[in-house]
Design a protein around this motif. Structure first.
Motif, PDB file in Angstrom:
ATOM      1  N   GLU A  91       0.828  -1.212   0.000  1.00  0.00           N
ATOM      2  CA  GLU A  91       0.000   0.000   0.000  1.00  0.00           C
ATOM      3  C   GLU A  91       0.859   1.257   0.000  1.00  0.00           C
ATOM      4  O   GLU A  91       0.498   2.264  -0.606  1.00  0.00           O
ATOM      5  N   PHE A  92       2.003   1.178   0.683  1.00  0.00           N
ATOM      6  CA  PHE A  92       2.920   2.319   0.707  1.00  0.00           C
ATOM      7  C   PHE A  92       3.442   2.626  -0.703  1.00  0.00           C
ATOM      8  O   PHE A  92       3.485   3.786  -1.120  1.00  0.00           O
ATOM      9  N   PHE A  93       3.804   1.578  -1.463  1.00  0.00           N
ATOM     10  CA  PHE A  93       4.295   1.792  -2.819  1.00  0.00           C
ATOM     11  C   PHE A  93       3.195   2.353  -3.717  1.00  0.00           C
ATOM     12  O   PHE A  93       3.445   3.246  -4.536  1.00  0.00           O
ATOM     13  N   LYS A  94       1.965   1.855  -3.556  1.00  0.00           N
ATOM     14  CA  LYS A  94       0.848   2.398  -4.334  1.00  0.00           C
ATOM     15  C   LYS A  94       0.647   3.877  -4.014  1.00  0.00           C
ATOM     16  O   LYS A  94       0.378   4.691  -4.908  1.00  0.00           O
ATOM     17  N   MET A  95       0.788   4.216  -2.729  1.00  0.00           N
ATOM     18  CA  MET A  95       0.643   5.608  -2.320  1.00  0.00           C
ATOM     19  C   MET A  95       1.716   6.470  -2.961  1.00  0.00           C
ATOM     20  O   MET A  95       1.444   7.591  -3.420  1.00  0.00           O
ATOM     21  N   LEU A  96       2.949   5.960  -3.023  1.00  0.00           N
ATOM     22  CA  LEU A  96       4.035   6.713  -3.663  1.00  0.00           C
ATOM     23  C   LEU A  96       3.711   6.989  -5.131  1.00  0.00           C
ATOM     24  O   LEU A  96       3.962   8.084  -5.640  1.00  0.00           O
ATOM     25  N   CYS A  97       3.141   5.999  -5.805  1.00  0.00           N
ATOM     26  CA  CYS A  97       2.846   6.140  -7.230  1.00  0.00           C
ATOM     27  C   CYS A  97       1.692   7.114  -7.488  1.00  0.00           C
ATOM     28  O   CYS A  97       1.609   7.705  -8.573  1.00  0.00           O
ATOM     29  N   LYS A  98       0.805   7.282  -6.503  1.00  0.00           N
ATOM     30  CA  LYS A  98      -0.352   8.154  -6.666  1.00  0.00           C
ATOM     31  C   LYS A  98      -0.184   9.482  -5.932  1.00  0.00           C
ATOM     32  O   LYS A  98      -1.133  10.255  -5.822  1.00  0.00           O
ATOM     33  N   ARG A  99       1.030   9.726  -5.450  1.00  0.00           N
ATOM     34  CA  ARG A  99       1.288  10.934  -4.650  1.00  0.00           C
ATOM     35  C   ARG A  99       0.999  12.195  -5.457  1.00  0.00           C
ATOM     36  O   ARG A  99       1.297  12.274  -6.647  1.00  0.00           O
TER      37      ARG A  99
END
Length: 353
Positions: free
Chosen positions: A209-217
């Protein structure tokens, strides 16, 4: 009605001065386009190489009917036009087909992939596989640069997370400091060398979820891949979708058929030369416009076009004093002023003259 200018966005995309990628220009030139009386046919599908789709903001966009755009249109016609509360279920039901089309036809391929090439979900990847795949899709090797500086930050921020997850103690030198001296294509191996478990441990759910958040930042350029199929899939798949047509080096295989290339249906018909100087394009429009007006108003006979000094209202008649003499010709008016300043006309009269 008078106007100050005309919009020539599509027509000048093949010009020498345009930032459109050379391969995208070639694709535009190879597109037949439509007559002015036919342009609205693109709302029903692809016609003569052009179609119309809804943008991420819901506005209509005329675009070249590339493989990628045909895929997006199919998504809109079958899933993304459905009520929002029903879309996710439809997306998940067609997940395998969607991922296959992303990988074969679209500018944003599916992110999840093992080192042996198998397609997987993000949660099935190891920490080093995520780093390696991110570099693969966001670092342009032959140019030795990132697709965008914010994409480098995505990799670095995830590498920090990886070190926090894998380290048993606080390292004397942080790994991200050492990454600054290493070729990005070696990041995954370097991380695996420092933390062997990163190469064998699949992502914890919170790290996925953290990586997904980085991609959608926010306030960063959307990365050139799709990391999941969620409720925001329809928006993310088309984020910043025109930029790749000017930066094909950031696209898988540098394939122009994967990207969206904005182009008016009628403009495409007249875009026939790659790298045509914009002056030539504008001159051609200018002369053909005059020729069309001449044909319509004067039967094509230029000798019938009246000659006037200027277009506008007749000048206001002004009574100048006898001390001021005016000489007229076809092209000018000459005012002869008195030597005595007392004999000059009043300011108001002088300005009207």
């Amino acid at each position: 009605m008078p106007f100050d200018g005309i919009l020539l966005g599509s027509r000048v995309m093949v010009s020498k001065e345009a930032g459109t990628s050379p391969a995208a220009k070639q694709l535009i030139v190879a597109t037949a386009g439509l007559l002015d009386s036919e342009w609205d046919r693109t709302y029903d599908g692809a016609h003569n190489g052009v179609t119309t789709i809804a943008s991420e903001f819901g506005e209509t966009n005329h675009v070249i009917a590339t493989r990628g755009i045909i895929f997006i249109r199919e998504m809109h016609d079958t899933i993304l036009n459905q009520p929002r509360d029903k879309r996710k279920a439809l997306l998940l039901a067609n997940k395998d087909k969607i991922i296959s089309r992303l990988n074969s036809d679209y500018m944003r391929p599916w992110f999840g992939q093992k080192t042996d090439g198998r397609v997987v979900d993000l949660e099935e990847m190891t920490y080093t596989e995520v780093i390696g795949r991110a570099v693969e899709l966001m670092y342009i090797q032959h140019q030795r640069q990132w697709t965008h500086e914010s994409h480098y930050q995505i990799v670095i921020d995830f590498a920090k997370r990886c070190e926090c997850r894998m380290s048993r103690h606080v390292p004397e030198v942080l790994m991200i400091v050492m990454l600054g001296d290493i070729d990005p294509t070696e990041y995954a191996d370097f991380v695996g060398g420092m933390y062997p478990e990163a190469a064998t441990t699949t992502l914890l759910s919170e790290d996925a979820e953290f990586f997904k958040m980085l991609c959608k930042r926010r306030r960063q350029k959307p990365p050139m891949f799709m990391v999941d199929i969620g409720k925001d899939f329809g928006t993310l798949i088309q984020k910043d979708s025109i930029w790749p047509s000017e930066h094909l080096e950031a696209v898988v295989g540098q394939d122009p058929q994967r990207v969206g290339i904005q182009q008016g249906p009628v403009a495409a018909r007249y875009s026939t030369v790659v790298d045509e100087p914009v002056k030539t394009i504008l001159d051609d429009i200018y002369h053909k416009h005059i020729a069309a007006l001449t044909e319509r108003l004067y039967g094509g006979d230029e000798s019938r076009i009246p000659v006037v000094e200027y277009l506008g209202a007749d000048p206001v008649a002004v009574d100048l004093p006898g001390s001021v003499t005016v000489h007229y010709s076809e092209t000018e008016r000459v005012f002869v002023l008195p030597e005595n300043t007392d004999q000059l006309p009043d300011t108001e009269v002088w300005l009207q003259a």
